[in-house]
Motif scaffolding. Structure first.
Motif, mmCIF file in Angstrom:
data_model
loop_
_atom_site.group_PDB
_atom_site.id
_atom_site.type_symbol
_atom_site.label_atom_id
_atom_site.label_comp_id
_atom_site.label_asym_id
_atom_site.label_seq_id
_atom_site.Cartn_x
_atom_site.Cartn_y
_atom_site.Cartn_z
ATOM 1 N N MET A 217 90.724 -37.824 11.490
ATOM 2 C CA MET A 217 89.640 -36.699 11.790
ATOM 3 C C MET A 217 88.847 -36.834 10.438
ATOM 4 O O MET A 217 89.571 -36.692 9.381
ATOM 5 C CB MET A 217 90.406 -35.578 11.914
ATOM 6 C CG MET A 217 89.379 -34.350 12.442
ATOM 7 S SD MET A 217 88.694 -34.796 14.178
ATOM 8 C CE MET A 217 87.784 -33.245 14.412
ATOM 9 N N ILE A 218 87.548 -36.767 10.648
ATOM 10 C CA ILE A 218 86.738 -36.805 9.481
ATOM 11 C C ILE A 218 86.347 -35.263 9.238
ATOM 12 O O ILE A 218 85.650 -34.726 9.740
ATOM 13 C CB ILE A 218 85.367 -37.575 9.733
ATOM 14 C CG1 ILE A 218 85.629 -39.281 10.101
ATOM 15 C CG2 ILE A 218 84.499 -37.444 8.519
ATOM 16 C CD1 ILE A 218 84.385 -39.570 10.551
ATOM 17 N N SER A 219 86.842 -34.587 7.908
ATOM 18 C CA SER A 219 86.658 -33.440 7.463
ATOM 19 C C SER A 219 85.005 -33.167 7.019
ATOM 20 O O SER A 219 84.373 -34.205 7.098
ATOM 21 C CB SER A 219 87.353 -33.275 6.262
ATOM 22 O OG SER A 219 87.157 -33.792 5.250
ATOM 23 N N ASP A 220 84.753 -31.980 7.409
ATOM 24 C CA ASP A 220 83.255 -31.653 6.856
ATOM 25 C C ASP A 220 82.756 -31.824 5.600
ATOM 26 O O ASP A 220 81.854 -32.478 5.287
ATOM 27 C CB ASP A 220 83.215 -30.114 7.265
ATOM 28 C CG ASP A 220 83.130 -29.517 8.534
ATOM 29 O OD1 ASP A 220 82.905 -30.543 9.492
ATOM 30 O OD2 ASP A 220 83.469 -28.400 8.789
ATOM 31 N N ILE B 198 89.006 -44.185 6.835
ATOM 32 C CA ILE B 198 88.302 -43.951 8.191
ATOM 33 C C ILE B 198 87.976 -45.166 8.841
ATOM 34 O O ILE B 198 87.410 -46.074 8.150
ATOM 35 C CB ILE B 198 86.907 -43.118 7.670
ATOM 36 C CG1 ILE B 198 87.336 -41.824 6.807
ATOM 37 C CG2 ILE B 198 86.015 -43.047 8.880
ATOM 38 C CD1 ILE B 198 86.136 -40.944 6.360
ATOM 39 N N PRO B 199 88.276 -45.463 10.182
ATOM 40 C CA PRO B 199 88.138 -46.334 10.889
ATOM 41 C C PRO B 199 86.439 -46.586 10.981
ATOM 42 O O PRO B 199 85.617 -45.655 11.343
ATOM 43 C CB PRO B 199 88.632 -46.108 12.309
ATOM 44 C CG PRO B 199 89.807 -45.314 11.769
ATOM 45 C CD PRO B 199 89.288 -44.243 10.718
ATOM 46 N N VAL B 200 85.907 -48.182 10.931
ATOM 47 C CA VAL B 200 84.440 -48.373 10.952
ATOM 48 C C VAL B 200 84.504 -49.401 11.980
ATOM 49 O O VAL B 200 85.257 -50.579 11.885
ATOM 50 C CB VAL B 200 84.184 -49.092 9.486
ATOM 51 C CG1 VAL B 200 82.835 -49.431 9.728
ATOM 52 C CG2 VAL B 200 84.389 -47.784 8.323
ATOM 53 N N ALA C 193 85.033 -47.321 19.634
ATOM 54 C CA ALA C 193 85.820 -46.833 18.286
ATOM 55 C C ALA C 193 87.176 -46.372 18.818
ATOM 56 O O ALA C 193 87.149 -44.846 19.049
ATOM 57 C CB ALA C 193 84.922 -45.696 17.647
ATOM 58 N N VAL C 194 87.884 -46.968 19.425
ATOM 59 C CA VAL C 194 89.214 -46.615 19.870
ATOM 60 C C VAL C 194 90.143 -45.706 19.050
ATOM 61 O O VAL C 194 91.029 -45.100 19.648
ATOM 62 C CB VAL C 194 90.008 -47.944 20.505
ATOM 63 C CG1 VAL C 194 89.316 -48.559 21.384
ATOM 64 C CG2 VAL C 194 90.478 -48.796 19.414
ATOM 65 N N GLN C 195 90.147 -45.874 17.794
ATOM 66 C CA GLN C 195 90.807 -44.953 16.730
ATOM 67 C C GLN C 195 89.832 -44.052 16.211
ATOM 68 O O GLN C 195 90.120 -43.520 14.894
ATOM 69 C CB GLN C 195 91.752 -46.101 15.797
ATOM 70 C CG GLN C 195 92.832 -46.524 16.394
ATOM 71 C CD GLN C 195 93.753 -47.554 15.669
ATOM 72 O OE1 GLN C 195 93.616 -46.991 14.613
ATOM 73 N NE2 GLN C 195 94.280 -48.533 16.265
ATOM 74 N N GLY C 196 88.682 -43.590 16.665
ATOM 75 C CA GLY C 196 88.001 -42.903 16.305
ATOM 76 C C GLY C 196 87.143 -43.232 14.791
ATOM 77 O O GLY C 196 86.783 -44.367 14.850
#
Length: 455
Positions: free
Chosen positions: A1-4, A64-66, A81-84
Motif C-alpha cells: 500500500m502506497i502511503s500518502d 513498491i511494485p512497478v 498490476a496484480v500486486q498493486g
C-alpha cells in the motif's frame, strides 16, 4: 500500500504527473481479453529517462511494485498490476529522437506507436515493418517480442530491435547493443530484455532497424474448400522459398465474423490473405508462381488489390478480425491463445485444433500469421461464466501441449504474462528456473512486474 507521504514524494519527482484518479486507474487495469479489472494504486506519466530513474529509485527504496504500460494491447495480462503499486505509462515518451537514413535505423522513445513512427518515416523512403495488428507502442512490442503479419519477410521485434536504453530496478541506467550490424562483444543483453515483459527493467530508448519501402505491392485473397489444402499451400509456398511479405489464414468462422463486422462478402470458406513486396518485375513473378501453387491445392482465383486504398481496406478487415470475432457473441470476452509450430507440422496443428473446438460448446474462430507457423484461436466466453472460462483454458492447454509435442512453442507472439505462466516449466524445464535466477539477480526485491513470466 502506497502511503500518502510516499505518494507525495513520488508525485514530486514527476511534477504532479502521478494520479489516483479512479477513471485512470480503471483504464490501466483493463485487459484486451478475459482477465478481470485489476487497477493499480497509482499511474505515473514520465517524460524523460531522468524521471524514470528518480521514480525507480524511490520505488526500489520503498519496495513498491512497478508495471510498465505502453498502449495496453497485450493479451496475456502483461500490463495488469496484480500486486498493486504503480503503473508507469510511457505515452508521453513518444518522440523520434533520430533517424539515420544512411544506416537505415532510428532512435525512438518507447511510447511511440508503430503507425506514428511510419508517418515520421514517409519522406525518407524507409519504414518500420513489424505489424502486430494493433497500433501498439514500440516499447510494449519489444517487451513482448511482438511480431505479426509481416514477420515472414521482415522478422519480429527480436530481429528489428538493435539497441536499448534500460532503467533497472534500482534506477541504474544501462545501454545495450550498438548501431553496428553485428557484434561479438559478450552477452547479448538486447535480446535478454526483448521479450522480458517488463520483469527486468523499463525501456526508455530504443534503436530499431528500418527497411526500404517497396517499389511495388500487391495483395490478394483466395479461398479453399477445406482447411487442410489452404495450410498445405502455405507450407509449399514457404518450402519453395517464395518471398511473401504477408500470408494470413482465416478459417470459415473468422471469415463469417469479418463479413458481418466489415460488410464484406467473402465465401464462407477458409481463406488466405497474401501480400507481395518488391520491384514491379519481382512482384509479377511472385504472383505468377504463387498462383500456380494455389491452383495445385484447389484454391480459388485471386481477388487482387493493387491500389493502396484497396490494400488498406483488405488489411483493415484482417486487423479488425479480433473485434469481429468478439461481435459474434454479444457481451463476450475472449481467451485468445496462440501457438507456433514448425512449418511442416502446421496443417496437423490447425486441423486438430479445429476438431477440438468443434467438439467443445464454445465458439472459437482460428486465424494466424501462418507463414511462420503461428496461429491463434479466439475462444469466446461469457466473462461471468466460470464453466466457459475453464473450458477455454482447457482448449488453450491442449493447443499448447500439441505445439510442444510437434516441436513448437506455447506462444509465438502473445507472450506469457499470467495467462501461460503455468506452461513455462513444460516448455523450458530447468531453463525456466534459470530465468528466475536472472530475475532474482537483477531485481532482488521483485518490484518489476511481479507475478508474471518467471517462477
Amino acid at each position: 500500500m502506497i502511503s500518502d507521504i510516499v505518494y507525495a514524494e513520488l508525485s514530486s519527482v514527476l511534477e504532479g504527473r502521478l494520479t489516483r484518479s479512479k477513471s485512470e486507474l480503471d483504464q490501466h487495469g483493463l485487459s484486451e481479453t478475459w482477465f478481470p479489472l485489476t487497477p493499480p494504486e497509482a499511474v505515473a506519466y514520465p517524460e524523460s529517462t531522468e524521471e524514470v530513474v528518480a521514480l525507480m529509485k524511490l520505488c526500489h527504496a520503498h519496495e513498491i511494485p512497478v508495471t510498465g504500460f505502453g498502449a495496453g494491447t497485450s493479451l496475456e495480462g502483461q500490463t495488469l498490476a496484480v500486486q498493486g503499486g504503480i503503473v508507469v505509462d510511457f505515452s508521453r515518451m513518444n518522440r523520434v529522437l533520430r533517424i539515420n537514413d544512411a544506416d537505415m535505423d532510428a532512435v525512438v522513445q518507447p511510447g511511440i506507436t508503430r503507425e506514428a513512427l511510419n508517418v515520421e518515416l514517409r519522406a525518407t523512403g524507409l519504414m518500420f515493418p513489424v505489424d502486430p495488428g494493433a497500433n501498439a507502442s514500440l516499447g510494449g512490442m519489444a517487451m513482448t517480442r511482438a511480431s505479426g503479419t509481416t514477420a515472414v519477410k521482415y522478422g519480429t521485434m527480436k530481429e528489428n530491435v538493435i539497441g536499448l536504453e534500460v532503467v533497472l530496478a534500482d534506477g541504474t541506467v544501462i545501454h545495450t547493443g550498438s548501431r553496428a550490424r553485428k557484434s561479438a562483444a559478450g552477452y547479448d543483453l538486447t535480446s535478454l530484455f526483448v521479450g522480458s515483459e517488463g520483469t527486468l527493467g523499463l525501456i526508455t530508448e530504443m534503436t530499431v532497424q528500418l527497411h526500404g519501402q517497396p517499389e511495388a505491392i500487391s495483395a490478394a485473397v483466395c479461398s479453399f474448400d477445406e482447411i487442410g489444402p489452404a495450410v498445405e499451400a502455405v507450407i509449399a509456398t514457404i518450402q519453395v522459398g517464395l518471398p511473401m511479405a504477408r500470408i494470413e489464414f482465416l478459417d470459415a468462422a473468422s471469415v463469417d465474423a469479418v463479413n458481418r463486422y466489415s460488410g464484406a462478402n467473402f465465401p464462407l470458406k477458409p481463406h488466405l490473405f497474401v501480400e507481395f513486396h518488391g520491384s514491379e518485375g519481382a512482384v509479377a513473378e511472385q504472383v505468377e508462381m504463387f498462383g500456380e501453387i494455389i491452383h495445385d491445392f484447389g484454391g480459388s482465383d485471386f481477388e487482387w488489390a493493387s491500389k493502396a486504398e484497396d490494400r488498406n481496406a483488405l488489411w483493415t478487415m484482417r486487423h479488425h478480425a479480433y473485434w469481429a470475432c468478439l461481435a459474434l457473441k454479444t457481451g463476450s470476452k475472449a481467451v485468445v491463445t496462440d501457438i507456433c509450430v514448425p512449418i511442416s507440422k502446421l496443417a496437423d496443428a490447425v486441423e486438430q485444433t479445429r476438431a477440438d473446438i468443434a467438439a467443445s460448446p464454445l465458439d472459437g474462430p482460428i486465424l494466424g500469421h501462418v507463414g511462420d507457423g503461428n496461429f491463434h484461436a479466439i475462444l469466446l466466453v461469457d466473462p461471468d461464466n466460470e464453466t466457459e472460462i475453464k473450458e477455454a483454458k482447457r482448449l488453450a492447454h491442449l493447443m499448447a501441449e500439441r505445439a510442444l509435442a510437434l516441436g513448437g512453442t506455447i506462444t509465438g507472439e502473445h507472450g506469457i504474462g499470467m495467462g501461460k505462466k503455468g506452461l513455462m516449466a513444460e516448455e523450458h524445464g530447468d531453463g525456466w528456473a534459470v530465468m528466475g535466477q536472472i530475475k532474482a539477480a537483477m531485481d532482488p526485491k521483485n518490484i518489476l512486474n511481479p507475478g508474471k513470466l518467471v517462477p
